[in-house]
Design an enzyme around this catalytic site. Structure first.
Site, short mmCIF file in Angstrom:
data_model
loop_
_atom_site.label_atom_id
_atom_site.label_comp_id
_atom_site.label_asym_id
_atom_site.label_seq_id
_atom_site.Cartn_x
_atom_site.Cartn_y
_atom_site.Cartn_z
CB SER A 52 -4.73 -38.33 3.70
OG SER A 52 -4.69 -39.47 2.82
CG ASP A 69 -13.49 -45.49 -11.67
OD1 ASP A 69 -13.19 -44.57 -12.30
OD2 ASP A 69 -13.07 -46.48 -11.48
CG ASN A 125 -8.20 -54.98 -13.30
OD1 ASN A 125 -8.90 -55.83 -14.33
ND2 ASN A 125 -8.25 -53.74 -13.37
CD GLN A 132 -3.36 -55.86 -8.56
OE1 GLN A 132 -3.07 -56.75 -8.96
NE2 GLN A 132 -3.65 -55.22 -7.30
CB SER A 133 -2.43 -49.50 -12.20
OG SER A 133 -3.71 -49.08 -12.04
CB VAL A 134 -4.59 -49.25 -7.36
CG1 VAL A 134 -4.53 -49.05 -5.68
CG2 VAL A 134 -4.60 -48.00 -8.17
CG HIS A 138 -9.33 -52.17 -6.99
ND1 HIS A 138 -8.01 -52.22 -6.80
CD2 HIS A 138 -9.45 -51.70 -8.23
CE1 HIS A 138 -7.39 -51.97 -7.97
NE2 HIS A 138 -8.14 -51.69 -8.84
CG HIS A 140 -12.95 -52.30 -11.35
ND1 HIS A 140 -12.75 -50.71 -11.94
CD2 HIS A 140 -11.60 -52.52 -11.29
CE1 HIS A 140 -11.46 -50.67 -11.72
NE2 HIS A 140 -10.63 -51.32 -11.20
#
Length: 152
Positions: A52, A69, A125, A132-134, A138, A140
């Site tokens: 999506s 990124d 993170n 961490q925000s998501v 994940h 990096h």
């Protein structure tokens, strides 16, 4: 509502390493935003995985995908994310050990494909103080220049 007003800005800045703790934001809102009140429902990475939100994968297999990124912090900056949603590394379980190893082996292989033969940094993170925000695990991978130490 504080979260709705600042979530996109905080997401971009925190995820991409530009979050400044000295930003003039309401303290209660900041604590709430980055606390256990983490968003529920699909993450941006879930939406990338389900198609999506379009993304050009530089690697994909049955366990994970990798893509560049959108706001790189180094000449090469890509993410490796598992297809299985694990919200954060501290919530990984023993049965996830093979998948976690696969993410790192994939990071190594893609780093080689991207020409990072002089070295690179691998970052995960975790939680509030880890920025961490998501809440979809994940990895990096950053390289292509001399990175400084200590980070952040």
């Amino acid at each position: 509502h504080f979260y709705k007003r600042f979530s996109d800005r905080m997401l971009a800045k925190c995820l991409l390493g530009n979050w400044k703790t000295s930003m003039k934001l309401p303290v209660m809102g900041t604590v709430r935003l980055m606390s256990a009140d983490r968003p529920t429902g699909p993450t941006i990475f879930d939406k990338i995985l389900d198609g999506s939100i379009p993304a050009q994968f530089i690697h994909q297999d049955d366990k994970c995908v990798a893509f560049n990124d959108v706001a790189p912090q180094a000449p090469v900056h890509f993410l490796v994310i598992p297809r299985k949603r694990i919200p954060m590394i501290e919530e990984a379980e023993d049965q996830d050990s093979e998948l976690l190893g696969h993410l790192l082996v994939t990071a190594k292989a893609v780093a080689k494909e991207q020409g990072l033969d002089k070295g690179y940094r691998v970052v995960i993170n975790n939680g509030v103080e880890g920025c961490q925000s998501v809440y979809h695990l994940h990895v990096h991978v950053l390289g292509g220049r001399q990175l400084s130490w200590p980070p952040g």
